[in-house]
Design a protein around this motif. Structure first.
Motif, PDB file in Angstrom:
ATOM      1  N   SER A 119       0.822  -1.209   0.000  1.00  0.00           N
ATOM      2  CA  SER A 119       0.000   0.000   0.000  1.00  0.00           C
ATOM      3  C   SER A 119       0.859   1.264   0.000  1.00  0.00           C
ATOM      4  N   GLU A 120       1.981   1.184   0.680  1.00  0.00           N
ATOM      5  CA  GLU A 120       2.818   2.372   0.797  1.00  0.00           C
ATOM      6  C   GLU A 120       3.468   2.752  -0.524  1.00  0.00           C
ATOM      7  N   ALA A 126       1.363   9.005  -4.117  1.00  0.00           N
ATOM      8  CA  ALA A 126       0.177   9.862  -4.129  1.00  0.00           C
ATOM      9  C   ALA A 126       0.402  11.113  -3.286  1.00  0.00           C
ATOM     10  N   TYR A 127       0.922  10.941  -2.085  1.00  0.00           N
ATOM     11  CA  TYR A 127       1.151  12.084  -1.215  1.00  0.00           C
ATOM     12  C   TYR A 127       2.213  13.024  -1.786  1.00  0.00           C
ATOM     13  N   GLY A 201      10.011   9.726  -4.153  1.00  0.00           N
ATOM     14  CA  GLY A 201       9.082   8.609  -4.181  1.00  0.00           C
ATOM     15  C   GLY A 201       9.821   7.288  -4.194  1.00  0.00           C
ATOM     16  N   LYS A 202       9.235   6.305  -3.558  1.00  0.00           N
ATOM     17  CA  LYS A 202       9.818   4.959  -3.563  1.00  0.00           C
ATOM     18  C   LYS A 202       8.802   3.993  -4.160  1.00  0.00           C
ATOM     19  N   ILE A 244       8.373   2.327   4.034  1.00  0.00           N
ATOM     20  CA  ILE A 244       7.889   3.670   3.737  1.00  0.00           C
ATOM     21  C   ILE A 244       9.013   4.530   3.162  1.00  0.00           C
ATOM     22  N   GLU A 245       8.620   5.502   2.354  1.00  0.00           N
ATOM     23  CA  GLU A 245       9.571   6.550   1.971  1.00  0.00           C
ATOM     24  C   GLU A 245       9.855   7.340   3.241  1.00  0.00           C
TER      25      GLU A 245
END
Length: 452
Positions: A119-120, A126-127, A201-202, A244-245
């Motif tokens: 999901s991340e 997106a963020y 972004g990752k 997470i990034e």
């Protein structure tokens, strides 16, 4: 806007902050998630290494991208309806895409929706896009308008003499334009950094190692695919992360905004003080009320409103900048809840900018007050006199001027009498005797050029 809105951002100030709904609302987050999912699906269809997913027709690609381009409230509500069953917001987006593609020619690629993604992978991209676009499209134009407005006043008033105040006491005069130019110059430095900010972004799976990716397609260079995909979205690739990034760029971004905010706070307070001294007058707007009991008042409420919102903005931005880069082991969920508030800090900053601009439009220079205070501040010439005396070797020049000026009122006659009593070359003495407080501004007017 609802009269029952919980925060003033959506309620009282909803008309001003409304544009941020396209970037930082739940609606926007869902839209940007769909954008990332769709672009990943298209990327795989274009890559020869994914033999099991065929190339899409132009019509199919257009259909997928129209899910984003034509995204509306009904679509968002449908995804929220799915989420009530899944209890997982990103999975709800995946199921929506399956639902949308299942009854058409793309039904054969359903298993590649959200392929190898955690999901991340979707959320961080997106963020990043939300943050980048929201700042670029809404916050930055407002900030640039503020700097332009202040710069224009600075240029217009660059030669207008004004008494300075250091420690709240009268000091060597300046000009209105130069003092305003200081703020424009400071803001421009921050804007330069904000414009050049990288948004990272990752796209590397559950713990950042391409675990599932390399098992499914060991022959693909996954780092290259990840980098190419992230960069295709207009972001900077982060090659080394946990699940997470790391959010360091978010902290950098928010610290930049907070510095801009602090300069604005400094400006608001100075304008408030200039207004209180009468150096700026506020236009009386027909129908407006300054006080509920004192009819004469025109209060500097726009600068005060800005100041309040800057405090709220910095509180949120500072918290997020300090909180987001910290995560337990490969991840914890606290960043997920915190990230939902990124629009709050930015919107309060934008609101502050808006109100400062509103205040500026209602504010004009009061030439009479400026001239009055300069005319009654002959003591400020003591600096000029003692400096010229030093130039010519007079001992204890500072102390001699201090004795007749410090803590005392001194007028034109007294300062000129002192100058006459000092042995100075005729040219220097003549220049000092001709000097007035309004003329003693150095090269202030020419310094305004540095904001261009």
């Amino acid at each position: 806007m609802s009269i029952k809105s919980l925060t003033p951002l959506e309620g009282r100030y909803g008309a001003i902050t409304q544009p941020f709904g396209d970037y930082f609302s739940e609606w926007a987050l869902i839209k940007y998630r769909i954008h990332v999912e769709v672009e990943w699906l298209i990327t795989m269809s274009d890559h020869p290494g994914f033999a099991e997913i065929r190339a899409f027709t132009p019509e199919e690609t257009a259909f997928l991208r129209n899910l984003v381009n034509q995204f509306d409230e009904a679509t968002a509500l449908r995804i929220k309806e799915i989420e009530r069953t899944t209890n997982h917001d990103v999975k709800a987006v995946e199921y929506f895409l399956r639902e949308s593609l299942g009854s058409m020619s793309l039904s054969d690629v359903l298993e590649f929706i959200h392929f190898a993604c955690t999901s991340e992978d979707i959320n961080n991209l997106a963020y990043a896009l939300m943050l980048k676009d929201g700042i670029k499209d809404v916050w930055l134009p407002a900030a640039e308008s503020l700097v332009t407005a202040v710069s224009e006043i600075a240029e217009k008033e660059k030669a207008r003499p004004m008494l300075s105040y250091t420690h709240g006491q009268t000091a060597s005069p300046s000009t209105v334009g130069k003092e305003l130019a200081v703020f424009a110059y400071r803001w421009n430095r921050q804007l330069k950094q904000i414009r050049s900010q990288e948004y990272l972004g990752k796209f590397n799976g559950a713990v950042g190692n391409y675990n599932a990716h390399s098992i499914a397609y060991p022959e693909i260079n996954w780092e290259d695919v990840s980098r190419s995909f992230v960069e295709s979205l207009g972001l900077t690739h982060n090659p080394l992360t946990t699940q997470i990034e790391s959010h360091d760029y978010v902290a950098e971004t928010f610290h930049g905004l907070a510095r801009f905010n602090n300069i604005l706070l400094d400006f608001d307070r100075d304008m408030w003080l200039y207004i209180s001294r009468g150096y700026f007058k506020q236009k009386a707007i027909a129908g407006e009320v300054g006080s509920s009991t004192m009819p004469h008042k025109v209060n500097p409420i726009d600068f005060e409103n800005s100041e309040a919102n800057l405090g709220l903005s910095n509180a949120v931005l500072d918290h997020l900048a300090n909180k987001l880069p910290i995560s337990r082991l490969q991840r914890d969920l606290s960043d997920s809840s915190a990230l939902r508030n990124i629009g709050t800090g930015i919107a309060h900053s934008h609101l502050a900018i808006t109100y400062t601009l509103k205040g500026l439009r209602k504010t004009v220079v009061n030439e009479t007050a400026l001239a009055h205070d300069l005319t009654n501040a002959w003591e400020v010439l003591s600096e000029a006199v003692q400096t010229v005396m030093r130039k010519h070797g007079h001992a204890n020049s500072y102390d001699k001027l201090k004795a007749i000026t410090r803590g005392k009122g001194i007028g034109e006659e007294e300062i000129k009498s002192f100058i006459e009593s000092v042995a100075l070359p005729e040219e220097d003495k003549k220049r000092l005797l001709a000097l007035t407080p309004s003329q003693y501004v150095g090269i202030a007017a020419s310094l305004v050029k540095h904001i261009k």
